[in-house]
Design a protein around this motif. Structure first.
Motif: not given
Ligand SMILES: Cc1cc2nc3c(=O)[nH]c(=O)nc-3n(C[C@H](O)[C@H](O)[C@H](O)COP(=O)(O)O)c2cc1C
Length: 343
Positions: A46, A89-90, A124, A151, A176, A236, A238-239, A241, A269, A271, A273, A292, A294
């Motif tokens: 992140f 995001m979900c 998803d 997913k 994803d 990506s 995934h932030g 994650r 994606d 970061g 902002r 994401g 924000p």
């Molecule tokens: C709370 C949360 C839920 C997320 N859920 C999904 C999801 O269901 N599917 C997916 O592809 N990415 C998911 N992501 C990742 C985001 O799509 C994205 O890749 C990431 O948040 C981008 O970074 P940023 O938040 O720094 O902008 C999620 C991220 C967060 C913070």
């Protein structure tokens, strides 16, 4: 809702114990990980996304004739007001301790984007209702202008969900692929895992919709995505994650661009902002950036209006930065407007 500051104030009590709603969402002070709003492990991925963008600088250039830059962007035949879209995001119960209603959250992401003239990707999760909520919001509230992300399930199940997406008139679908080890799906008895080139070819061949692979971080995987007939990729992590210690997305973008530019669409994606951040990605060769956290905070604190306000602010910043770097439209943006510091 007056402004984004008020949107943030509204979000704070709803995100208590999950997110501090910092002025800049940079992964430094997160009070939750995954589940939550932060990143996995020590949030290195992140934070690295933010750092990678900060290493790219914009060249100030104001001797030119550009006065009203055009930031509009065409995606799969749809004209958007900006090259900025909502990341999927979900799972509010899982990530936000049930303080936020799922449909309201998804609805705000989709309708807020539509109100600003752009689109949202939707997510998803183990609960099948969340995927269909995204489809319903896209169909009923955004005239099909949205992209559901599935997913990395068993190919048969992915194809079933793509058919549902087709019935709802979406403009594209995606997977994803970096969610290949997500525990919450495994715990729910829903297998996820890596997909082979053969399986991905079967998936892209099952539909006329463009298929986007989200979660590409290396040039070799981007080449494989093109080989699988993906219409686009999202660079990506995934932030931050999915896997700890990944590089920042802006850091790997140039090598991915030189490997597959022209073969498929390249989104990014992680970061992003500000509009200036988006301009950096476009100068590095991406077509558009996804936002994401924000957007999540804007949806929670200001619903549709908050999300729309955020996109409009990002686009205003982008247009201003285009003016100050001498870019009249997206096609005129190139690496000449950036300067990179060495790591
Ligand atoms: C709370 C949360 C839920 C997320 N859920 C999904 C999801 O269901 N599917 C997916 O592809 N990415 C998911 N992501 C990742 C985001 O799509 C994205 O890749 C990431 O948040 C981008 O970074 P940023 O938040 O720094 O902008 C999620 C991220 C967060 C913070």
């Amino acid at each position: 809702m007056k402004n984004l500051k008020q949107v943030h104030e509204n979000a704070k009590p709803k995100l208590k114990d999950v997110c501090l709603v910092c002025r800049k969402c940079d992964g430094k002070s997160c009070i939750s990980g995954v589940p939550g709003m932060g990143g996995c492990g020590g949030r290195a991925g992140f934070r690295r996304n933010i750092e990678a963008l900060s290493r790219v600088m914009l060249n100030l250039r104001t001797i030119h004739g550009v006065s009203t830059p055009d930031s509009s962007y065409e995606l799969f035949g749809v004209r958007l007001t900006m090259p900025i879209m909502g990341a999927p995001m979900c799972e509010t119960a899982y990530n936000f301790l049930g303080q936020v209603d799922d449909y309201e959250f998804i609805h705000s992401q989709v309708v807020g984007a539509e109100a600003a003239g752009t689109i949202a990707f939707t997510g998803d999760s183990p609960d099948p209702a969340l995927y269909t909520m995204g489809l319903k919001a896209i169909r009923e509230k955004a005239f099909g202008k949205g992209i559901p992300i599935i997913k990395p399930r068993e190919p048969r199940e992915i194809i079933r969900r793509i058919k549902l997406a087709e019935e709802n008139g979406v403009i594209a679908v995606g997977i994803d692929i970096d969610a290949a080890a997500f525990d919450n799906l495994k715990r729910a008895g829903q297998p996820v895992g890596p997909l082979t080139v053969l399986q991905l070819k079967q998936i892209t061949g099952s539909t006329n919709l463009p298929v986007i692979l989200k979660g590409i971080m290396t040039a070799d995987q981007a080449v494989l995505a093109a080989e699988c007939n993906a219409a686009g990729i999202v660079v990506s992590n995934h932030g931050g994650r999915a896997l700890e210690h990944t590089p920042g997305t802006a850091e790997v973008l140039p090598e991915i661009v030189s490997a597959v530019k022209g073969a498929l669409k390249i989104f990014i994606d992680g970061g992003f902002r500000s509009g200036e951040d988006v301009l950096k990605a476009l100068a590095l060769g991406a077509e558009a950036a996804l936002i994401g956290r924000p957007v999540a905070i804007a949806a929670i604190g200001g619903e549709t209006e908050g999300v729309c306000m955020l996109y409009n602010q990002l686009n205003d910043e982008l247009v201003k930065a285009m003016l100050l770097t001498g870019c009249s439209n997206l096609a005129s943006i190139d690496s000449g407007i950036i300067r990179e510091s060495t790591w």
